[in-house]
Every structure is written in C-alpha cells, then in structure tokens.
Design a protein around this motif. Structure first.
Motif, PDB file in Angstrom:
ATOM      1  N   LEU A 116      31.996  31.027  88.054  1.00 48.67           N
ATOM      2  CA  LEU A 116      31.112  30.788  89.198  1.00 48.67           C
ATOM      3  C   LEU A 116      30.485  32.124  89.587  1.00 48.67           C
ATOM      4  O   LEU A 116      31.195  33.099  89.812  1.00 48.67           O
ATOM      5  N   ARG A 117      29.155  32.139  89.691  1.00 48.00           N
ATOM      6  CA  ARG A 117      28.444  33.393  89.938  1.00 48.00           C
ATOM      7  C   ARG A 117      27.891  33.449  91.356  1.00 48.00           C
ATOM      8  O   ARG A 117      27.747  32.436  92.020  1.00 48.00           O
ATOM      9  N   ALA A 118      27.568  34.658  91.789  1.00 43.25           N
ATOM     10  CA  ALA A 118      26.965  34.852  93.104  1.00 43.25           C
ATOM     11  C   ALA A 118      25.707  34.007  93.221  1.00 43.25           C
ATOM     12  O   ALA A 118      24.853  33.998  92.333  1.00 43.25           O
ATOM     13  N   GLY A 119      25.581  33.260  94.331  1.00 44.88           N
ATOM     14  CA  GLY A 119      24.410  32.423  94.568  1.00 44.88           C
ATOM     15  C   GLY A 119      24.453  31.072  93.890  1.00 44.88           C
ATOM     16  O   GLY A 119      23.569  30.239  94.103  1.00 44.88           O
ATOM     17  N   GLU A 120      25.476  30.820  93.081  1.00 45.63           N
ATOM     18  CA  GLU A 120      25.534  29.565  92.318  1.00 45.63           C
ATOM     19  C   GLU A 120      26.068  28.427  93.183  1.00 45.63           C
ATOM     20  O   GLU A 120      26.980  28.598  93.988  1.00 45.63           O
ATOM     21  N   ARG A 121      25.500  27.248  92.981  1.00 41.11           N
ATOM     22  CA  ARG A 121      25.947  26.065  93.717  1.00 41.11           C
ATOM     23  C   ARG A 121      27.154  25.444  93.028  1.00 41.11           C
ATOM     24  O   ARG A 121      27.182  25.308  91.804  1.00 41.11           O
TER      25      ARG A 121
END
Length: 255
Positions: free
Chosen positions: A28-33
C-alpha cells in the motif's frame, strides 16, 4: 504477589498490524485508496465492524484518511522526505545536486546488492517493465522528453529498491522519488552535450545493472551501481567546470 490481568487482544489490532505491514513493505503506497470495506473484509476473512474499527485506529494514528465521496486512503504525506519548497531549493543548488549524488552512491548500491539477493519472480517482472520503459526513452531520444526520461530513470531505480525487500531503503527512495526525477531531468541535457558517449554509456550501465540483478549477482550489482553514479559525478563535474570557464570568459569580455 499480585498479577496484572491479561488483556484480551482485539481482532481489530490484528488487522491494524496487517495493514501497517502492507504499508511498510510497499504493497500500500502513499495516497493509494484501500479496497472497498466489503472486499477488504473478505480478503482478510474478518467482519466489516472489526475492519472498520481497525481503519479508525489507523486514522487516529494519522496513517489513513477518509475522503469526501467515500473511500479510505493512505495519507499522501506518508514517507515524504522533502517538502515542495525544499525540493525547489535543492533542485537549483549545484552543491545540493552534488550532495544528492553522493547520497545516491551509497543508497542505490545497497539497493542493488539486496535486490540481486532477494528479488522474487514478481519483482523481476516489475523491474523488467521499468527497464524496458527506460530503454524506450533511450531508443527514441527525439520522441522522449527530458521529463519522461527522468521519470523512467527514477522508476527503474525505485523498482530496484522495491526488489531489495528492505523497508527503510524502499521508503527512503520513495521519499526521494521527485528529487531523483528532477535530478535526472536537470542533469541529462548538460551531460549529453558534454560527452558524445554519455547516452550510450548510461544505456550500457543500466543494462549491466539490470542483468546483474536478474542473474542474482549481488556484488556485481553493487559495483555497477557504484560505477554508474561515479560516472555521472565525473561528467557533471566537467559540465560545472565548463560553465565556470564560460562565465569567466564572459566577465572578461565585459571589462
């Protein structure tokens, strides 16, 4: 002798740990939903109330945020090493550019070493996609802009960091992504003008690095990565010296 009561662990705490691990490993990445609650609950094999409680705990920690219109997201600023104003300052400072290359020399060599040791088949597939995109930029220099080439170069090195399976290295590279991209964009024009062989040299170095990682040759990968950054430093030093000579010549002309 007194004994403390044993606190029963809540299911939501297990879900929190699972989501935190996914963020640390880069799934899971920064800004990911995040997937919809129903989907995520099914994937984890938990109830939606327990999942919702875990999401609330992560939101309280500042790791997740709920946005208008629905959906839960990893916060945009997670792992952001540098602010936009600082990026601007670093981008236009020759000394800072030199400092960044010194930093990359150590960091990326380690990423390459561990990527060669630890890359999974999926990591190799992602690295191949990033490498081929970079090769496309090299193959069509007139069609690919500096910005596209810079982004492709940075994505290739990010894919190496992901394959290293070292959370600290990965998030450091991710935090530096915009700075790395700008660094390449700022440098490549002057480098190509300074030495005719620069483009071919960079193509060769990236190919050699890619092959070493794919073949699991850790020491070779570290050496190639180190040599690549040293070459960039060498050419950029020449570019800076040439600029200084031209500036002196212009000053003398005006006297």
């Amino acid at each position: 002798m007194g004994f403390d009561q044993v606190r029963q662990r809540r299911l939501s705490d297990d879900i929190v740990e699972r989501l935190e691990a996914m963020i640390l490993e880069g799934t899971l990445r920064a800004g990911e939903r995040l997937p919809a609650e129903r989907v995520l609950a099914e994937q984890f094999g938990v109830s939606r109330p327990s999942l919702r409680e875990a999401i609330q705990k992560l939101a309280a920690k500042g790791i997740l945020v709920s946005r208008q219109g629905g959906g839960n997201y990893v916060v945009d600023t997670l792992g952001a090493t540098f602010s936009d104003p600082l990026l601007e300052l670093l981008e236009h400072s020759a000394d800072a550019q030199h400092d960044l290359l010194e930093f990359r020399h150590t960091l990326e060599a380690s990423c390459a070493y561990y990527a060669a040791l630890r890359a999974t088949e999926l990591d190799r597939e992602r690295l191949t996609v990033a490498f081929e995109a970079l090769q496309q930029c090299y193959a069509h220099p007139g069609e690919a802009s500096r910005a596209e080439e810079g982004a492709a170069d940075a994505r290739f090195h990010l894919a190496i960091a992901e394959a290293s399976h070292n959370a600290v290295l990965l998030h450091t590279i991710r935090g530096l992504f915009d700075l790395l991209k700008r660094n390449v964009v700022t440098n490549i024009g002057g480098m190509y003008k300074q030495r005719e062989e620069t483009r071919e040299m960079l193509i060769s170095q990236h190919r050699e690095l890619y092959r070493a990682i794919m073949d699991g040759q850790a020491e070779v990968a570290r050496e190639v990565s180190s040599r690549h950054i040293l070459y960039v430093q060498e050419v950029l030093a020449e570019v800076q010296q040439q600029a200084q000579r031209l500036a002196r010549a212009e000053r003398r002309k005006g006297m």
